[in-house]
Scaffold this active site. Sequence first.
Site, short mmCIF file in Angstrom:
data_model
loop_
_atom_site.label_atom_id
_atom_site.label_comp_id
_atom_site.label_asym_id
_atom_site.label_seq_id
_atom_site.Cartn_x
_atom_site.Cartn_y
_atom_site.Cartn_z
CG ASP A 36 -2.21 -0.83 0.90
OD1 ASP A 36 -2.25 -1.44 -0.19
OD2 ASP A 36 -3.12 -0.89 1.73
CG ASP A 284 -9.73 33.30 -34.15
OD1 ASP A 284 -9.85 33.01 -35.36
OD2 ASP A 284 -8.94 32.73 -33.38
N GLY A 419 -10.66 27.18 -36.71
CA GLY A 419 -11.73 27.65 -37.59
C GLY A 419 -11.50 27.47 -39.07
CG LEU A 420 -8.33 28.39 -42.81
CD1 LEU A 420 -9.31 29.11 -43.73
CD2 LEU A 420 -6.92 28.92 -43.02
#
Lengths: 520, 446
Positions: A36, A284, A419-420
Amino acid sequence: MKLTVWTYEGPPHVGAMRIATAMKDVHYVLHAPQGDTYADLLFTMIERLKDRPPVTYTTFQARDLGGDTAELFKSAAKSAFERFKPNALLVGSSCTAELIQDDPGGLAEAIGLPVPVIPLELPAYQKKENWGASETFYQLVRTFASQVEEKPEKVTKPICNILGPTALGFRHRDDIEEITKLLNFLGIEVNVIAPLGASVLDLKKLNAAKFNVVLYPEIANSSALWLQKKFGQPFNKSLPYGAIGTNEFVTEVLKLAEISNSDVTAEKVSKLFNRSAWYSSSVDSNYLTNKRVFIFGDGTHVLAAKKVAIKEFGFSVVGIGTYSRELAREVRASAEESGLKALITDDYLDVEKAIEETQPELILGTQMERHIAKRLGIGCAVISAPMHVQDFPSRYSPQMGYEGANVLFDSWIHPLMMGLEEHLLNMFREDFEFKGDATPSHLSHESSSGKVEKDNAENTVLKTDGNEIVWEKEAEEELKKIPFFVRGKAKRNTESFANSQGFTRISLETLYDAKAYHAR
Amino acid sequence: MAIKFDSFENKSTTNNDKNSITKHILKEKGQREVFCGLTGIVWLHRKIQDAFFLVVGSRTCAHLIQSAAGVMIFAEPRFATAIIDDKDLAGLADANEELDKVVSQLLDRRPDIKLLFLVGSCPSEVIKLDLSNAADRLCKKYLPEVKVLNYSGSGIETTFTQGEDACLRSLVPEMPKVDNQLYKKLLIVGTLADVIEDQFSRLFKKIGIENFAFFPPRVSSNLPEIGSNTVFLLAQPFLAETALELEKAGAKHIPAMFPFGVEGSYDWFLSAATEFGVSESKVKAQLEPYTNRAKHAVDKSLSLLKGKSIFFFPDSQLEIPLARFLQNELGMELLEVGTPYIHKKHIDKELSKISNSTQISEGQDVEKQLDRCTNSKPDLIVCGLGLANPLEAQGFTTKWAIELVFSPIHGFDQAGDLAELFARPLNRRDKLQELNPGSQFVGDMQ
């Protein structure tokens, strides 16, 4: 018995370790089998701490079970005290020791140590890590804060405690730095930060504050409630998460601090420190509108993240859930507000199923959701524990306060297709380099193997309510022209539409009928 | 007040053909900073590709495995935990029925699994859940599609690599038995990196041993056969139980050093060759290009390691063979070689090669061992990850031991890499000199 592929929380004694390790002069004697001690690695490797956690394990083995394990515990406690000379000793059992019932509390008391011994009752087969941390912190606060002799005078100075940060907490290190900075800017002094970095002496000083700032309710709510009762210290209800959340927090703490005639307002502070609000408003970010997000994690972070996702980033939240049963009610209420049904579960397989069903474009989750995201080929950002080593970064990366909001903006947007690229993929599907199924090219190193598998599986016949639905070849070809990250959802929508109309075949026209029907 | 503590010195005599030596082995008992056998799953699930490991245990067990392996992102992990809850403990639910339910849920999800291991843990052993019985019962239900076996990876029974020993032992009764094996067959026992299996295959053929197989195999349907004419070489020093089980099945153990470094690898191949009646001169001639190449590679680390002192904390049972390699081939000074468990019969040849001034220790009392270690100011400390960073922060140089189990280190062509694993932390410390590791300057921020 429960099939568990991944677990969201460790056992409760790991929560106790997080408190002991966070503090300076507390030692924890844990009755536990050999092995442990793996838990030490969480601190020395995942969090990269430079000291061994202040934990002594009895590490009993099978051959000890025939003998006197109670004696083993006593000698371990005695030698731990002599070696480490702590100001308080926590004693308790791990799951296996709980079964052999040696009563560490009674045994430790019998040794007669000159410092307070705090026995921890942490039911390992019912409770989990956060509960263990909360309970341990509460016991410590109770033990030491109530040792204050004289009744404290009413505090007039704007001074507060920060409660909740622990070792192995998700960005706790930087959150407290950020919030301390913010409080100081507002003219509020910080009395004690606990448990992270605090000593037993600090706990005795908790009453010198006017109010408490609870950053992590999972860990510190029970302590804060007790302090409220004992010393009349109120505490905050809002969390400084996201730009709006931090604004609310600023307004609330100014009130708690009774700073009224001040020229600082949330709005002014926000303008000084926050960029994410402008970033998100800039054109953007337009394409982020209504991106479909699934949120899972601990209650606090999930509630806070949902607010940020909707109100600050303009996402649409399609699924929400938590593994923190303690905050189930709040998460349920918040889900209902958005017309969703909250998923309250600690079962990884349930979460996986819910994500598969909702087909989000982004998952905000834990380290475990990253496994699901990989399998389904969906972008993912980690917002909550459990986490791994990469979420204990070297750089300053709070989640809270205004800088935290800046960090959230960067880290949540990063996994999404830019995005593009998204536009071009919509227009031209056949490019040899920028393929429809490819990972966003700014994450070029990540493979898309998970996605390939999934595509192959798309040629199957779907069975719903006994009806077989067949995709006509032409429709299936058309489906492939839909960008990858929304294709799963489009497929499901079309199928459920076909099903609701009683169609058994999906033609090209059905696909577009469904599109119109489900139009955003 | 002194802590009760069973430390005593034990004299063990080891014999080998060259000389007879007596070694003092320090046996310690106290807090042990080691992994339990469940950790073996982390590499075993990669080796046996159609096997699934289902731990029957607590949330702690689940947490251990995901903390160790969860940094990798899995589309489909081949391990999981059946977490025991209070219903199972209170006897409200029949634990066996519950287990059957979990297994059926699992097999529904993963129809590609051919072999399922039910792995025992501390909780399942303390409540005496009979997993071997459960495995038999489930076999009846799922054979021939899925074979269900059982072994213990509990901390109370096993330390780290002993989990592999327990796993392989459970596979031995499943190996096809042949009554009258015509040709002598060699088994190479212990998990090896795939690339090393391939190298070893080529070398065995070169020295004239054609009839051999590796155990464990890469897929569970490919278990090698075993009979009275089977002999086996251990590739790992932690396989005491597996060896015993193989012997029970009629196979014969070939005593050898372990194939680490030039000396160990040569002795390992030679021992097998001798058993197959191949002359030493042939072995020598065939292996010469490999020994030369390996010596050359090992020597590259000589400048960093020669004369440096090293201290081993117990971890995997690899410590003694590795210490032997570092002493004999790299001129390192062995301060203490700690190991969790010594199986005399298998480690004898190795022990006899280690200088008498070296303190060998079995078991652990970690605080006392830490004191011995830091007082002796070693140049390099081999230890687990729970100790490594804290020791580094104090200015010591460490090599984390677990890496030795996860890296290809066996055989001639890895001897240079093996040396490099130990040279790397020293090399790094040199390179980062201007950062001044271990100084106060690095000590503040956390």
